[in-house]
Design a protein around this motif. Structure first.
Motif, PDB file in Angstrom:
ATOM      1  N   ARG A  15      -5.587 -31.203 -41.544  1.00  0.00           N
ATOM      2  CA  ARG A  15      -7.036 -31.056 -41.630  1.00  0.00           C
ATOM      3  C   ARG A  15      -7.580 -31.179 -40.216  1.00  0.00           C
ATOM      4  NH1 ARG A  15      -8.008 -35.771 -46.114  1.00  0.00           N
ATOM      5  NH2 ARG A  15      -5.961 -35.617 -47.096  1.00  0.00           N
ATOM      6  N   SER A  16      -8.767 -30.693 -40.003  1.00  0.00           N
ATOM      7  CA  SER A  16      -9.343 -30.841 -38.671  1.00  0.00           C
ATOM      8  C   SER A  16      -9.510 -32.325 -38.374  1.00  0.00           C
ATOM      9  CB  SER A  16     -10.703 -30.134 -38.585  1.00  0.00           C
ATOM     10  OG  SER A  16     -11.574 -30.656 -39.551  1.00  0.00           O
ATOM     11  N   ILE A  17      -9.126 -32.733 -37.159  1.00  0.00           N
ATOM     12  CA  ILE A  17      -9.238 -34.132 -36.776  1.00  0.00           C
ATOM     13  C   ILE A  17     -10.704 -34.535 -36.787  1.00  0.00           C
ATOM     14  CG2 ILE A  17      -8.806 -35.799 -34.938  1.00  0.00           C
ATOM     15  CD1 ILE A  17      -6.293 -34.813 -36.277  1.00  0.00           C
ATOM     16  N   GLY A 219      -7.262 -43.680 -21.632  1.00  0.00           N
ATOM     17  CA  GLY A 219      -7.272 -43.364 -20.199  1.00  0.00           C
ATOM     18  C   GLY A 219      -7.571 -44.613 -19.400  1.00  0.00           C
ATOM     19  N   ILE A 220      -8.503 -45.430 -19.908  1.00  0.00           N
ATOM     20  CA  ILE A 220      -8.695 -46.772 -19.351  1.00  0.00           C
ATOM     21  C   ILE A 220      -7.551 -47.649 -19.845  1.00  0.00           C
ATOM     22  CG2 ILE A 220     -10.245 -48.776 -19.248  1.00  0.00           C
ATOM     23  CD1 ILE A 220     -11.335 -46.263 -17.871  1.00  0.00           C
ATOM     24  N   VAL A 221      -7.218 -47.473 -21.118  1.00  0.00           N
ATOM     25  CA  VAL A 221      -6.051 -48.119 -21.731  1.00  0.00           C
ATOM     26  C   VAL A 221      -5.280 -47.040 -22.481  1.00  0.00           C
ATOM     27  CG1 VAL A 221      -7.133 -50.377 -22.021  1.00  0.00           C
ATOM     28  CG2 VAL A 221      -7.378 -48.653 -23.820  1.00  0.00           C
ATOM     29  N   ASP A 222      -4.073 -47.366 -22.893  1.00  0.00           N
ATOM     30  CA  ASP A 222      -3.327 -46.485 -23.784  1.00  0.00           C
ATOM     31  C   ASP A 222      -3.699 -46.834 -25.218  1.00  0.00           C
ATOM     32  OD1 ASP A 222      -1.543 -44.568 -24.634  1.00  0.00           O
ATOM     33  OD2 ASP A 222       0.233 -45.834 -24.409  1.00  0.00           O
ATOM     34  N   ILE A 223      -3.486 -45.893 -26.127  1.00  0.00           N
ATOM     35  CA  ILE A 223      -3.689 -46.154 -27.554  1.00  0.00           C
ATOM     36  C   ILE A 223      -2.459 -45.645 -28.304  1.00  0.00           C
ATOM     37  CG2 ILE A 223      -6.203 -46.026 -27.405  1.00  0.00           C
ATOM     38  CD1 ILE A 223      -6.011 -43.212 -28.674  1.00  0.00           C
ATOM     39  N   ASP A 224      -2.328 -46.053 -29.571  1.00  0.00           N
ATOM     40  CA  ASP A 224      -1.187 -45.598 -30.363  1.00  0.00           C
ATOM     41  C   ASP A 224      -1.412 -44.183 -30.883  1.00  0.00           C
ATOM     42  OD1 ASP A 224      -3.240 -46.524 -31.968  1.00  0.00           O
ATOM     43  OD2 ASP A 224      -1.973 -47.616 -33.359  1.00  0.00           O
ATOM     44  N   MET A 225      -2.439 -43.985 -31.669  1.00  0.00           N
ATOM     45  CA  MET A 225      -2.734 -42.686 -32.264  1.00  0.00           C
ATOM     46  C   MET A 225      -4.120 -42.742 -32.889  1.00  0.00           C
ATOM     47  SD  MET A 225      -0.469 -42.901 -35.789  1.00  0.00           S
ATOM     48  CE  MET A 225       1.005 -43.613 -35.061  1.00  0.00           C
ATOM     49  N   ILE A 226      -4.663 -41.581 -33.206  1.00  0.00           N
ATOM     50  CA  ILE A 226      -5.867 -41.508 -34.027  1.00  0.00           C
ATOM     51  C   ILE A 226      -5.393 -41.163 -35.432  1.00  0.00           C
ATOM     52  CG2 ILE A 226      -8.106 -40.434 -34.379  1.00  0.00           C
ATOM     53  CD1 ILE A 226      -7.945 -41.938 -31.752  1.00  0.00           C
ATOM     54  N   ALA A 227      -5.266 -42.187 -36.271  1.00  0.00           N
ATOM     55  CA  ALA A 227      -4.652 -41.998 -37.588  1.00  0.00           C
ATOM     56  C   ALA A 227      -5.625 -41.333 -38.554  1.00  0.00           C
ATOM     57  CB  ALA A 227      -4.202 -43.338 -38.144  1.00  0.00           C
ATOM     58  N   GLY A 228      -5.086 -40.415 -39.352  1.00  0.00           N
ATOM     59  CA  GLY A 228      -5.869 -39.790 -40.397  1.00  0.00           C
ATOM     60  C   GLY A 228      -5.658 -40.502 -41.726  1.00  0.00           C
ATOM     61  N   PRO A 229      -6.219 -39.962 -42.812  1.00  0.00           N
ATOM     62  CA  PRO A 229      -6.028 -40.563 -44.140  1.00  0.00           C
ATOM     63  C   PRO A 229      -4.550 -40.584 -44.534  1.00  0.00           C
ATOM     64  CG  PRO A 229      -7.794 -38.928 -44.170  1.00  0.00           C
ATOM     65  CD  PRO A 229      -7.107 -38.792 -42.847  1.00  0.00           C
ATOM     66  N   SER A 230      -4.188 -41.527 -45.393  1.00  0.00           N
ATOM     67  CA  SER A 230      -2.798 -41.698 -45.801  1.00  0.00           C
ATOM     68  C   SER A 230      -2.323 -40.526 -46.666  1.00  0.00           C
ATOM     69  CB  SER A 230      -2.642 -43.008 -46.576  1.00  0.00           C
ATOM     70  OG  SER A 230      -1.286 -43.319 -46.762  1.00  0.00           O
ATOM     71  N   GLU A 231      -1.001 -40.271 -46.615  1.00  0.00           N
ATOM     72  CA  GLU A 231      -0.418 -39.145 -47.339  1.00  0.00           C
ATOM     73  C   GLU A 231       0.918 -39.555 -47.967  1.00  0.00           C
ATOM     74  OE1 GLU A 231      -1.538 -36.477 -43.403  1.00  0.00           O
ATOM     75  OE2 GLU A 231       0.548 -36.829 -44.004  1.00  0.00           O
ATOM     76  N   GLY A 358      11.565 -53.087 -43.544  1.00  0.00           N
ATOM     77  CA  GLY A 358      11.818 -53.278 -42.117  1.00  0.00           C
ATOM     78  C   GLY A 358      11.293 -52.177 -41.226  1.00  0.00           C
ATOM     79  N   PRO A 359      11.479 -50.884 -41.567  1.00  0.00           N
ATOM     80  CA  PRO A 359      10.897 -49.818 -40.745  1.00  0.00           C
ATOM     81  C   PRO A 359       9.376 -49.918 -40.695  1.00  0.00           C
ATOM     82  CG  PRO A 359      12.606 -48.934 -42.156  1.00  0.00           C
ATOM     83  CD  PRO A 359      12.383 -50.355 -42.598  1.00  0.00           C
ATOM     84  N   ASN A 360       8.798 -49.352 -39.646  1.00  0.00           N
ATOM     85  CA  ASN A 360       7.360 -49.513 -39.430  1.00  0.00           C
ATOM     86  C   ASN A 360       6.540 -48.650 -40.376  1.00  0.00           C
ATOM     87  OD1 ASN A 360       4.694 -49.767 -37.906  1.00  0.00           O
ATOM     88  ND2 ASN A 360       6.103 -50.990 -36.680  1.00  0.00           N
ATOM     89  N   HIS A 361       5.421 -49.176 -40.835  1.00  0.00           N
ATOM     90  CA  HIS A 361       4.562 -48.398 -41.724  1.00  0.00           C
ATOM     91  C   HIS A 361       3.422 -47.701 -40.979  1.00  0.00           C
ATOM     92  CE1 HIS A 361       1.523 -51.889 -42.843  1.00  0.00           C
ATOM     93  NE2 HIS A 361       1.216 -51.315 -41.710  1.00  0.00           N
ATOM     94  N   VAL A 362       3.375 -47.845 -39.658  1.00  0.00           N
ATOM     95  CA  VAL A 362       2.401 -47.097 -38.856  1.00  0.00           C
ATOM     96  C   VAL A 362       3.044 -45.755 -38.546  1.00  0.00           C
ATOM     97  CG1 VAL A 362       1.008 -47.039 -36.765  1.00  0.00           C
ATOM     98  CG2 VAL A 362       1.501 -49.229 -37.890  1.00  0.00           C
ATOM     99  N   LEU A 363       2.572 -44.704 -39.239  1.00  0.00           N
ATOM    100  CA  LEU A 363       3.264 -43.417 -39.256  1.00  0.00           C
ATOM    101  C   LEU A 363       2.337 -42.270 -38.875  1.00  0.00           C
ATOM    102  CD1 LEU A 363       4.986 -43.984 -42.723  1.00  0.00           C
ATOM    103  CD2 LEU A 363       6.102 -44.159 -40.499  1.00  0.00           C
TER     104      LEU A 363
END
Length: 422
Positions: A15-17, A219-231, A358-363
């Motif tokens: 979907r469009s971000i 750019g001032i800091v790093d970020i992980d991601m811009i997460a969308g709705p869960s799937e 154990g695996p990460n849930h941030v996907l």
């Protein structure tokens, strides 16, 4: 759910971000500027305005952590500890080491691994508590070697934080916890205030204002991601049980009205049974209104000609969560190219990965599993190249390097080597 027979038509989760409305972006930019200029006083003001609580202290006190332990049962505390151990064990296997190699001519080349100095973890608040977000975001940073990890999360209307969040943080040794939420928390982590020193990276999910703020400070800091709705996408054949698949689809639908739940199967019989089960199970869900809206808009069942076409469809979707519930799920693993997390077999229900395995849930969401990975230890390190050129290697290769430099029109580059050849 909508049942569609698939032949060759394209399907997509993309979907469009969501870049927000102009008004939302303006609000976020205004908040960030206010935090930069007014620090703590602006944080207190926004907390009163948005969270409807007047605080005298931003930082969580030891007494609040002690109280949190009294509110949770010993059983729940034990479960949090066990989940943390599972998550740490998994992420320990991802750890990288500095390496150096030596050539025969005396040249030394290598890569130095350095953990980030500091990370800020945003934990969503509101009506829910997310100790799992604490575990999943903090532990890989700790494994990587990050020394300073900060948590910010919105306070309740009573001015405290959920017991589960505080216990999870304390079990991991996190003492720097702040009762700050929204875009103002992201701004404080990026630029710092009198109470909250700035960090190098900000991670963790949040609402549209948090997402927009992360985008602004990147750019001032790093970020992980811009997460969308869960799937979730479930790939299933005739051996799967309709009631179990329906329950798994609803486990994502209850997250958010924008969440997407999809079944891909070569079996029309299974498709119809799952559709009936979803309707049946929806009726008793506490979060029925949210799940029903999600299923109505973003719930799909795709019926394919055969299992091979179903696999191709799954790879096209590149989902955040993929369950493979077939007769021989392990046999299909090599054919799965794009998915944030792959759950194989009947007993690998998606919540197993969300909380405990154990695996990460941030996907990666929104089809970005085509090119990105789950949150992992590498997200908290940086790599520096090491070059120690020997005299012999220099004299053997200097003329080649000067020719490349002049090919690119960079005369000073060439002369930097030629000064050493004189």
């Amino acid at each position: 759910m909508k049942i569609t027979r698939l032949s060759h038509q394209k399907v997509s989760l993309r979907r469009s971000i969501d870049t927000g409305t102009t008004e939302q972006r303006n609000v976020v930019q205004s908040i960030i500027q206010d935090i930069k200029e007014n620090g703590d006083s602006a944080l207190f003001s926004y907390t009163e305005k948005f969270d409807r609580v007047s605080l005298s202290e931003l930082r969580v006190l030891e007494s609040e952590i002690s109280q949190a332990y009294k509110e949770l049962s010993d059983e729940l505390i034990g479960i949090i500890r066990e989940a943390a151990a599972n998550i740490r064990s998994f992420h320990q296997k991802q750890k990288r080491e500095t390496w150096i190699s030596y050539d025969e001519d005396g040249t030394m080349l290598g890569q130095k691994i350095t953990a980030l100095d500091s990370v800020g973890v945003y934990v969503p608040g509101g009506t829910a508590a997310y100790p799992s977000s604490v575990l999943m975001n903090v532990i890989p940073a700790q494994v990587a070697g990050v020394k300073r990890i900060v948590i910010t999360t919105p306070p309740t209307k009573q001015g405290n934080l959920p017991a589960g969040v505080l216990v999870a943080a304390n079990e991991l040794g996190i003492k720097e916890i702040y009762k700050v939420g929204g875009a103002q928390a992201i701004a404080a982590l990026a630029y710092g205030t009198e109470t909250i020193p700035p960090v190098d990276k900000i991670i963790g999910p949040g609402n549209i204002y948090v997402a927009l703020a992360k985008r602004e400070v990147f750019g001032i800091v790093d970020i992980d991601m811009i997460a969308g709705p869960s799937e979730i996408v479930v790939l299933a054949d005739d051996t799967a049980k309709a009631n179990e698949i329906a329950a798994d689809l609803l486990s994502q639908a209850e997250h958010d009205k924008l969440a997407s739940s999809i079944l891909v199967t070569p079996s029309m019989k299974l498709a119809e049974e799952v559709n009936a089960e979803v309707v049946k199970q929806l009726s008793t869900l506490p979060r029925k209104e949210i799940a029903e809206a999600s299923i109505d808009i973003y719930g799909h069942i795709y019926v394919t000609e055969n299992l091979s076409t179903a696999i191709a469809t799954v790879n096209e979707l590149a989902p955040e969560h993929l369950e493979v519930i077939t007769e021989k799920p392990m046999d299909l693993l090599n054919e799965i190219k794009h998915a944030g997390a792959i759950f194989l077999g009947r007993y690998s229900s998606e919540p197993v990965g969300d909380y405990f395995a154990g695996p990460n849930h941030v996907l990666p969401t929104n089809g970005t599993a085509r090119f990105s990975s789950p949150l992992n230890v590498d997200d908290f390190i940086k790599k520096s190249s090491i070059i120690s050129y020997s005299e012999k290697a220099f004299y053997n290769n200097a003329s080649k390097i000067t020719k490349l430099a002049r090919l690119e029109g960079l005369e000073a580059h060439a002369r930097a080597l030629e000064e050493r050849l004189k």
